[in-house]
Scaffold this motif. Structure first.
Motif, PDB file in Angstrom:
ATOM      1  N   GLN A 114       0.750  -1.313  -0.093  1.00  0.00           N
ATOM      2  CA  GLN A 114       0.160   0.030  -0.078  1.00  0.00           C
ATOM      3  C   GLN A 114       0.822   1.116  -0.010  1.00  0.00           C
ATOM      4  O   GLN A 114       1.970   1.377   0.673  1.00  0.00           O
ATOM      5  CB  GLN A 114      -0.987   0.009   1.255  1.00  0.00           C
ATOM      6  CG  GLN A 114      -1.699  -0.982   1.362  1.00  0.00           C
ATOM      7  CD  GLN A 114      -2.584  -1.082   2.620  1.00  0.00           C
ATOM      8  OE1 GLN A 114      -3.518  -0.181   2.741  1.00  0.00           O
ATOM      9  NE2 GLN A 114      -2.482  -1.917   3.588  1.00  0.00           N
ATOM     10  N   PHE A 151       4.650   7.115   2.206  1.00  0.00           N
ATOM     11  CA  PHE A 151       5.015   5.775   2.766  1.00  0.00           C
ATOM     12  C   PHE A 151       4.617   4.815   1.970  1.00  0.00           C
ATOM     13  O   PHE A 151       3.334   4.567   1.517  1.00  0.00           O
ATOM     14  CB  PHE A 151       4.289   5.567   4.163  1.00  0.00           C
ATOM     15  CG  PHE A 151       4.832   6.541   5.264  1.00  0.00           C
ATOM     16  CD1 PHE A 151       4.009   7.686   5.791  1.00  0.00           C
ATOM     17  CD2 PHE A 151       5.959   6.167   5.813  1.00  0.00           C
ATOM     18  CE1 PHE A 151       4.479   8.686   6.472  1.00  0.00           C
ATOM     19  CE2 PHE A 151       6.433   7.265   6.960  1.00  0.00           C
ATOM     20  CZ  PHE A 151       5.492   8.269   7.160  1.00  0.00           C
ATOM     21  N   LEU A 167      -3.578   0.619  -3.217  1.00  0.00           N
ATOM     22  CA  LEU A 167      -3.180  -0.753  -2.678  1.00  0.00           C
ATOM     23  C   LEU A 167      -2.829  -1.510  -3.962  1.00  0.00           C
ATOM     24  O   LEU A 167      -3.524  -1.542  -4.927  1.00  0.00           O
ATOM     25  CB  LEU A 167      -4.286  -1.256  -2.086  1.00  0.00           C
ATOM     26  CG  LEU A 167      -4.195  -2.676  -1.327  1.00  0.00           C
ATOM     27  CD1 LEU A 167      -5.044  -2.753   0.020  1.00  0.00           C
ATOM     28  CD2 LEU A 167      -4.669  -3.837  -2.335  1.00  0.00           C
ATOM     29  N   TYR A 205       0.961   5.225   1.371  1.00  0.00           N
ATOM     30  CA  TYR A 205      -0.067   6.169   1.835  1.00  0.00           C
ATOM     31  C   TYR A 205       0.665   7.725   1.783  1.00  0.00           C
ATOM     32  O   TYR A 205       1.832   7.650   1.575  1.00  0.00           O
ATOM     33  CB  TYR A 205      -0.048   5.921   3.425  1.00  0.00           C
ATOM     34  CG  TYR A 205      -0.868   4.732   3.741  1.00  0.00           C
ATOM     35  CD1 TYR A 205      -0.568   3.348   3.605  1.00  0.00           C
ATOM     36  CD2 TYR A 205      -2.197   4.906   4.347  1.00  0.00           C
ATOM     37  CE1 TYR A 205      -1.341   2.310   3.843  1.00  0.00           C
ATOM     38  CE2 TYR A 205      -2.915   3.848   4.653  1.00  0.00           C
ATOM     39  CZ  TYR A 205      -2.478   2.549   4.458  1.00  0.00           C
ATOM     40  OH  TYR A 205      -3.333   1.642   4.917  1.00  0.00           O
ATOM     41  N   GLN A 250      -4.475   6.247   2.528  1.00  0.00           N
ATOM     42  CA  GLN A 250      -4.080   5.386   1.605  1.00  0.00           C
ATOM     43  C   GLN A 250      -4.468   6.268   0.241  1.00  0.00           C
ATOM     44  O   GLN A 250      -5.317   6.771  -0.104  1.00  0.00           O
ATOM     45  CB  GLN A 250      -4.932   4.070   1.728  1.00  0.00           C
ATOM     46  CG  GLN A 250      -4.311   3.005   0.772  1.00  0.00           C
ATOM     47  CD  GLN A 250      -5.556   2.166   0.347  1.00  0.00           C
ATOM     48  OE1 GLN A 250      -6.576   2.336  -0.157  1.00  0.00           O
ATOM     49  NE2 GLN A 250      -5.058   0.784   0.789  1.00  0.00           N
TER      50      GLN A 250
END
Lengths: 111, 110
Positions: free
Chosen positions: A33, A88, A48, A35, A45
């Motif tokens: 994922q 991230f 994904l 973010y 988010q």
């Protein structure tokens, strides 16, 4: 550690440029994922991507996943100043519920 | 819309103090998580839970206890706070995939 790179990376670009952020991971993952965390907020988010997918797109965002090299990337096209944030990547292993975050990339987009 | 709330938003305590951080989610998610965020380390998983009464150990559990009293409520306990626990704490909920984060609690241990 799950991650190959531990230090927070920083990128500084001009609005309108394209940017690609990378992360590599050490252990088996079923899902990656991406973010984004803006200043003073919790992460949210963006995308994904599952282990059986090589690429996923969402608007100006494109994520890739290469399970053979255990790496993922997030690209943003036509960046805006509002894209300024920390990005991230996070992995999920077998079992599906323990999510581990990398240290992130700090992106500064100047108008 | 998914909602995760945390309280308090800011907390100052002294070394050796007793602190409880609270998290509530209204997403009906089974999984809840506690992370700490420190400059240069990203988000590090402290504890997580997949339902009331369940607790799973994360990657940096030392000095922390946690308790999941209901599906909605997850608490993080620092029984003997130390300055090394000064950090920004995030709670999140999830049900197989996207994690929804709360706004964070900034804890300072003097």
């Amino acid at each position: 550690s799950q991650w190959g790179e531990e230090n927070l990376q920083a990128l500084s670009i001009q609005e309108g440029e394209d940017v690609t952020m990378n992360c590599s991971y050490k252990t088996y993952t079923t899902v990656v994922q991406w973010y984004r965390q803006k200043s003073g907020k919790g992460p949210a988010q963006l995308i994904l991507i599952r282990s059986n997918e090589r690429e996923k797109r969402s608007g100006r965002l494109r994520a890739t996943l290469d399970t053979s090299s255990q790496s993922s990337s997030l690209s943003i096209t036509g960046t805006l100043a509002t894209d300024t944030a920390v990005y991230f990547c996070a992995t999920t292993g077998t079992g599906g519920y323990k999510v581990v975050f990398g240290s992130g990339t700090r992106l500064l987009v100047s108008p | 819309e998914a909602a995760v709330t945390q309280s308090p938003r800011n907390k100052v305590t002294v070394t050796g103090g007793n602190v409880t951080l609270s998290c509530r989610q209204t997403n009906s998610h089974n999984y809840m998580y506690w992370y700490r965020q420190d400059t240069g380390h990203g988000l590090r998983l402290i504890h997580y839970s997949y339902g009331a009464g369940n607790l799973q150990i994360g990657d940096v559990p030392d000095g922390y206890k946690a308790t999941r009293t209901t599906q909605e409520d997850f608490f993080l306990l620092l029984e003997l706070a130390s300055p090394s626990q000064t950090s920004l704490y995030f709670c999140a909920s999830s049900d197989a995939g996207e994690q929804y984060f709360g706004p964070g609690t900034r804890l300072t241990v003097l």
